[in-house]
Design a protein around this motif. Structure first.
Motif, short mmCIF file in Angstrom:
data_model
loop_
_atom_site.label_atom_id
_atom_site.label_comp_id
_atom_site.label_asym_id
_atom_site.label_seq_id
_atom_site.Cartn_x
_atom_site.Cartn_y
_atom_site.Cartn_z
N LYS A 1 47.00 91.74 9.93
CA LYS A 1 47.36 92.17 10.40
C LYS A 1 48.52 91.00 11.50
O LYS A 1 49.70 90.85 11.73
CB LYS A 1 47.51 93.82 10.77
CG LYS A 1 48.85 94.22 12.01
CD LYS A 1 48.25 95.63 11.66
CE LYS A 1 47.22 96.31 12.56
NZ LYS A 1 47.38 95.99 13.85
N ALA A 2 47.26 90.49 11.94
CA ALA A 2 47.21 89.94 13.69
C ALA A 2 48.11 89.09 13.17
O ALA A 2 48.96 88.37 14.00
CB ALA A 2 46.12 89.71 14.19
N ILE A 3 47.79 88.36 12.39
CA ILE A 3 48.41 87.06 11.45
C ILE A 3 50.09 87.76 11.42
O ILE A 3 50.66 86.59 11.55
CB ILE A 3 47.85 86.51 10.09
CG1 ILE A 3 46.41 86.04 10.30
CG2 ILE A 3 48.70 84.75 9.62
CD1 ILE A 3 45.28 86.04 9.10
N LEU A 4 50.36 88.48 10.16
CA LEU A 4 51.59 88.51 10.15
C LEU A 4 52.72 89.34 10.97
O LEU A 4 53.99 89.11 11.53
CB LEU A 4 51.58 89.88 8.74
CG LEU A 4 50.58 88.37 7.50
CD1 LEU A 4 50.65 90.05 6.84
CD2 LEU A 4 51.52 87.89 7.28
N GLN A 5 51.75 89.82 11.73
CA GLN A 5 52.47 90.82 13.39
C GLN A 5 53.72 90.71 13.83
O GLN A 5 54.92 90.70 13.53
CB GLN A 5 51.55 91.56 13.81
CG GLN A 5 52.32 92.06 15.06
CD GLN A 5 51.77 93.62 14.42
OE1 GLN A 5 51.88 94.49 13.69
NE2 GLN A 5 50.77 94.50 15.49
N ASP A 6 53.76 89.67 13.98
CA ASP A 6 54.84 88.53 14.49
C ASP A 6 56.07 88.07 13.70
O ASP A 6 57.25 88.83 14.43
CB ASP A 6 54.42 86.98 15.50
CG ASP A 6 53.86 87.53 16.90
OD1 ASP A 6 53.76 89.10 17.31
OD2 ASP A 6 52.49 86.47 17.18
N ASN A 7 55.64 88.04 12.95
CA ASN A 7 56.75 87.08 11.21
C ASN A 7 57.24 88.86 11.28
O ASN A 7 58.60 88.94 11.02
CB ASN A 7 55.94 86.78 10.72
CG ASN A 7 56.20 85.36 10.97
OD1 ASN A 7 57.07 84.52 12.03
ND2 ASN A 7 54.69 84.92 10.50
N ILE A 8 56.68 89.38 11.29
CA ILE A 8 57.26 91.02 10.52
C ILE A 8 58.01 92.13 11.71
O ILE A 8 58.89 92.15 11.11
CB ILE A 8 56.15 92.30 10.41
CG1 ILE A 8 55.17 91.95 9.30
CG2 ILE A 8 56.38 93.73 10.33
CD1 ILE A 8 55.81 92.32 7.69
N LEU A 9 57.56 91.53 12.56
CA LEU A 9 58.25 92.49 13.99
C LEU A 9 60.15 91.76 13.90
O LEU A 9 61.12 92.01 13.94
CB LEU A 9 58.12 92.02 15.54
CG LEU A 9 56.42 93.18 15.25
CD1 LEU A 9 56.45 92.76 16.56
CD2 LEU A 9 56.94 94.73 15.02
N SER A 10 59.17 89.98 14.04
CA SER A 10 61.06 89.42 14.20
C SER A 10 61.33 89.85 12.87
O SER A 10 63.50 89.12 12.82
CB SER A 10 60.67 87.90 14.01
OG SER A 10 59.81 87.55 13.12
N ALA A 11 61.50 90.21 11.36
CA ALA A 11 61.58 89.96 10.08
C ALA A 11 62.78 91.71 10.29
O ALA A 11 64.06 90.96 9.25
CB ALA A 11 60.71 89.85 9.03
N MET A 12 62.55 92.17 11.31
CA MET A 12 63.06 94.04 10.95
C MET A 12 64.70 93.39 11.62
O MET A 12 65.37 94.37 11.55
CB MET A 12 62.50 94.21 12.24
CG MET A 12 61.60 95.10 11.97
SD MET A 12 60.84 96.29 12.76
CE MET A 12 61.32 97.96 12.58
N GLY A 13 64.99 92.32 12.44
CA GLY A 13 65.92 92.18 12.31
C GLY A 13 67.19 90.80 11.14
O GLY A 13 67.82 90.86 11.16
N LYS A 14 66.84 90.78 10.36
CA LYS A 14 66.96 90.01 9.03
C LYS A 14 67.51 91.31 7.94
O LYS A 14 66.75 91.50 7.87
CB LYS A 14 65.95 88.79 8.75
CG LYS A 14 65.79 87.76 9.71
CD LYS A 14 65.09 87.35 9.85
CE LYS A 14 64.15 85.71 9.95
NZ LYS A 14 63.55 84.29 9.59
N GLU A 15 68.60 90.78 7.35
CA GLU A 15 69.11 91.32 6.53
C GLU A 15 68.05 91.40 5.33
O GLU A 15 67.67 92.11 4.42
CB GLU A 15 70.28 90.85 5.85
CG GLU A 15 70.81 91.71 4.76
CD GLU A 15 71.98 91.17 4.24
OE1 GLU A 15 72.84 91.32 3.03
OE2 GLU A 15 72.71 90.78 5.89
N GLN A 16 67.37 90.67 4.78
CA GLN A 16 66.14 90.77 4.15
C GLN A 16 65.16 89.60 4.02
O GLN A 16 65.74 88.65 4.94
CB GLN A 16 67.11 89.75 2.35
CG GLN A 16 68.15 90.69 2.25
CD GLN A 16 68.25 90.31 0.58
OE1 GLN A 16 68.59 89.10 0.31
NE2 GLN A 16 68.37 91.05 -0.58
#
Length: 331
Positions: free
Chosen positions: A285-300
């Protein structure tokens, strides 16, 4: 000194110091195979298909003691300086496997459990499943006051026990994250493929023998027991009925919800029941967290997942273990 791992059963026959012979035998057989194969994996980064006298690692069964019903094993510890593939206890590898195979409490279940305790709502107000910061503060408070709060959870005591176990897994996995990162995606896939049917087989002990089961590891360093798994009958039925895919699946979708404290979220993807829920194991989770949060603004977003399916083979949730760049032409 070996690591002591205890499988503790409560309710039904277990309260009378008995288990159904057939269910107990299936549980012990599945657990024995899981523990020995995890011991092989710890040492070599792989495991044998067959177990025999020369590769069973001499895991010992301790004598039964008075109690509800306990099955206790003594698992070998690594010798200091030994060059193992992953230098962790066997219970840590069990925690790694349980975190991926056993469904975690949803945000709604966590909020319901916490809102049932007046001391918590008096201190923090009504707990919202969508407020990650509030959830973090409450769970940290709960970690520091486990024994006292156990007495006041009353009707939601089973949910509380489950939540404590999940919090314990988070702690174990975070403390051992540097070693666990040695498990690459290919090895992780093999571990899940091997472990999932054995964990499902372990759950059969809750058919008629007991209502609840805990797996408790006793640290040789701190001496503190660590409850790395709690199962009740409903959870055991889910484990028996729901199957984790043996292969990783790449899912292209739109993340529409994510709780950074619990690791639960929802994604719109090509499923009949979309949006579908997903969760991220604590050690990644700690490794993916920032990428997951930034990905929420992307269409896919391209997600590496294990799909969990019901008896009808329908996808019911995802276990997300990584993100990848979307394929060309995805946008």
């Amino acid at each position: 000194m070996p690591e002591r791992i205890q499988f503790h059963f409560e309710g039904r026959l277990a309260d009378h110091h008995q288990l159904n012979f057939y269910e107990a035998a299936r549980f012990q057989y599945a657990t024995a195979r899981l523990v020995v194969k995890l011991a092989q994996f710890r040492e070599h980064g792989r495991f044998n298909k067959r177990i025999h006298a020369s590769n069973n690692f001499d895991v010992l069964l301790e004598t039964h003691k008075e109690g509800s019903f306990d099955i206790t094993i003594l698992a070998p510890m690594l010798v200091a300086g030994y060059d193992a593939f992953v230098s962790t206890s066997l219970s840590t590898l069990m925690t790694y496997v349980f975190e991926r195979i056993v469904g975690k409490s949803s945000d709604n279940e966590v909020a319901t459990t916490l809102n049932s305790v007046k001391e918590i709502t008096d201190t923090f107000g009504k707990i919202s499943e969508n407020n990650s910061d509030q959830m973090r503060d409450v769970l940290e408070f709960m970690d520091k006051n486990q024994d006292r709060l156990m007495e006041v959870f009353e009707k939601n005591s089973e949910l509380y026990e489950r939540l404590l176990s999940e919090r314990e897994r988070v702690d174990v996995l975070q403390k051992n994250s540097s070693e666990l990162r040695k498990i690459d995606p290919v090895r992780e896939q093999r571990l899940i493929s091997m472990s999932a049917p054995l964990v499902s087989e372990m759950a059969t002990a809750l058919r008629s023998s007991a209502d609840r089961m805990q797996v408790v590891a006793h640290s040789n360093v701190t001496g503190r027991p660590s409850n790395i798994l709690y199962l009740n009958k409903k959870m055991a039925e889910d484990i028996e009925n729901d199957v984790v895919d043996k292969e990783l699946t790449s899912i292209l979708g739109n993340i529409i919800q994510y709780n950074k404290e619990s690791g639960w979220g929802k994604v719109r993807a090509d499923f009949p029941n979309s949006p579908i829920s997903f969760n991220i194991p604590s050690d990644v989770k700690a490794i993916l967290q920032d990428n997951i949060l930034s990905a929420m603004g992307k269409e896919q977003v391209n997600m590496r997942t294990y799909i969990v399916r019901n008896k009808a083979k329908e996808a019911i949730r995802l276990i997300v273990v990584g993100l990848m760049d979307p394929p060309r032409g995805a946008y």
